[in-house]
Design a protein around this motif. Structure first.
Motif, short mmCIF file in Angstrom:
data_model
loop_
_atom_site.label_atom_id
_atom_site.label_comp_id
_atom_site.label_asym_id
_atom_site.label_seq_id
_atom_site.Cartn_x
_atom_site.Cartn_y
_atom_site.Cartn_z
N ARG A 149 7.85 12.23 22.39
CA ARG A 149 7.30 12.32 23.73
C ARG A 149 8.40 12.69 24.71
NH1 ARG A 149 6.71 9.68 28.37
NH2 ARG A 149 4.67 9.60 29.38
N GLU A 150 8.13 13.69 25.54
CA GLU A 150 9.07 14.08 26.58
C GLU A 150 8.87 13.21 27.81
OE1 GLU A 150 11.50 16.27 26.35
OE2 GLU A 150 10.96 16.65 24.27
N PRO A 151 9.94 12.94 28.59
CA PRO A 151 9.77 12.17 29.83
C PRO A 151 8.79 12.85 30.77
CG PRO A 151 12.10 12.36 29.26
CD PRO A 151 11.34 13.28 28.34
N ARG A 152 7.99 12.05 31.48
CA ARG A 152 7.05 12.59 32.45
C ARG A 152 7.84 13.18 33.63
NH1 ARG A 152 1.81 11.17 34.89
NH2 ARG A 152 1.39 9.79 33.14
N ALA A 163 12.33 1.82 14.32
CA ALA A 163 11.50 2.56 13.38
C ALA A 163 10.06 2.16 13.60
CB ALA A 163 11.92 2.24 11.94
N ALA A 164 9.16 3.13 13.69
CA ALA A 164 7.77 2.85 14.08
C ALA A 164 7.11 1.93 13.09
CB ALA A 164 6.99 4.16 14.17
N SER A 219 4.26 5.68 19.15
CA SER A 219 4.02 6.96 19.79
C SER A 219 5.27 7.54 20.43
CB SER A 219 2.92 6.84 20.85
OG SER A 219 3.33 6.02 21.93
N SER A 220 6.22 6.67 20.81
CA SER A 220 7.44 7.12 21.48
C SER A 220 8.60 6.24 21.06
CB SER A 220 7.26 7.07 23.00
OG SER A 220 6.22 7.90 23.44
N SER A 221 9.00 6.34 19.82
CA SER A 221 10.03 5.43 19.29
C SER A 221 11.35 5.56 20.04
CB SER A 221 10.24 5.68 17.80
OG SER A 221 10.69 7.02 17.57
N GLY A 222 11.68 6.76 20.54
CA GLY A 222 12.93 6.94 21.23
C GLY A 222 13.02 6.23 22.56
#
Length: 335
Positions: free
Chosen positions: A56-59, A34-35, A162-165
């Motif tokens: 955020r999606e993977p680059r 959790a952020a 910014s990218s907890s996942g």
């Protein structure tokens, strides 16, 4: 200040990594972070600020050119053994508050399943990473005054907020040493060797050099020893007198070790305990000791500007080639 001991007077007995109580898959559970929920003041590391959470999606592979993944990793005894550091192409060692050390692991050719424990960024990390093309920097947080500099730097910062996942918490350690990154959540594939825009060159060794069994670099509160292994053709690492292993039981053992003598000065920042943060200057020139193939070579390093890679040359001006495999760069104070 860092001091270096070499030669037979600095030899250390070759250690053997013992089996760890559990493998990585048993040590870590896929519990999403959790952020901003740990540490004093609600930060993700040690009382430092963070940014608002987002998805955020993977680059995608090749997006905006090849970009390495750089991960800031804790290195106190409580942070060991490390996870995923053996898969890095380059590992930088730098001094932090209280004479301790932290690692910056850089990935281009392989992405491990997990990396950690992830810790906070420092001002000098921004200069260090300028030699890579828009790297992705994974870190747990930063001092609030430093966050605007990170936002303006030519890199992509990725935090738990910014990218907890992309992060998880392990269950076998206490915060802040329990935060791990899942690189596959940031990049579809490793960017490839072309992303290593560091200036390093790989190839056969130069003539000369001195036979070397072991070299020790000392910070005020940390110690690194690299001992040559004929059997493995590498330099197994010991930290504070203890063999450095991974969570899966392997030994950290680079093919090349560079002790790069630099200026380490106080910065304008302090940690949450009030300790002054050192600033490691990686732009400029100076001397270095390069370990490869059981020998030590005296070399010179040069990095004219922040956007340039770091080149190494022998005493006669020839390019210093590294052995193929993982490279460790240990920043030692030239003073």
């Amino acid at each position: 200040m860092a001091t270096v001991g070499t030669g037979r007077g600095a030899r250390t007995r070759r250690g053997t990594a013992g089996a760890l109580p559990s493998a990585l898959t048993a040590a870590l559970l896929t519990v999403l972070l959790a952020a901003g929920c740990t540490g004093p003041g609600g930060s993700a590391d040690d009382g430092r600020g963070s940014t608002a959470p987002s998805v955020r999606e993977p680059r995608p592979s090749g997006a905006d050119g090849p970009s390495v993944l750089a991960v800031k990793i804790g290195n106190t005894p409580a942070a060991r053994p490390h996870t995923g550091v053996d898969a890095a192409d380059v590992v930088y060692v730098e001094q932090v508050e209280g004479g301790l050390s932290r690692l910056m692991a850089v990935y281009a050719t392989r992405l491990p399943e997990s990396v950690g424990p992830v810790r906070s960024a420092r001002e000098s990390d921004l200069e260090l990473l300028r030699q890579f093309h828009r790297p992705v920097l994974a870190f747990s947080g930063a001092q609030s005054r430093l966050l605007p500099l990170i936002d303006r730097a030519p890199l992509e910062g990725v935090t738990p907020a910014s990218s907890s996942g992309a992060y998880l918490r392990g269950t076998d350690r206490s915060p802040p040493h329990d935060l791990y990154l899942r690189p596959g959540r940031l990049m579809d594939d490793p960017p490839g060797r072309a992303a290593l825009t560091t200036g390093f060159r790989f190839g056969p060794p130069p003539a000369g050099g001195e036979p070397e069994d072991a070299l020790t670099v000392r910070y005020p509160a940390a110690r690194f020893t690299f001992t040559w292994s004929d059997a493995d053709g590498r330099w197994p690492v010991s930290m504070d007198g203890v063999p450095a292993t991974t969570t899966e039981g392997g030994r950290l053992a680079p093919a090349t070790v560079v002790v790069q003598y630099v200026t380490v000065r106080p910065s304008d920042y302090r940690d949450f305990l009030g300790n002054t943060t050192p600033y490691t200057e990686t732009v400029g020139s100076g001397r270095a000791t390069v370990l490869r193939d059981g020998r030590a070579y005296e070399a010179n390093w040069s990095r004219p500007g922040a956007g340039d890679g770091t080149s190494f040359t022998t005493g006669d001006g020839e390019r210093m080639h590294f052995a193929r495999g993982q490279v460790w760069v240990v920043y030692a104070n030239a003073a």
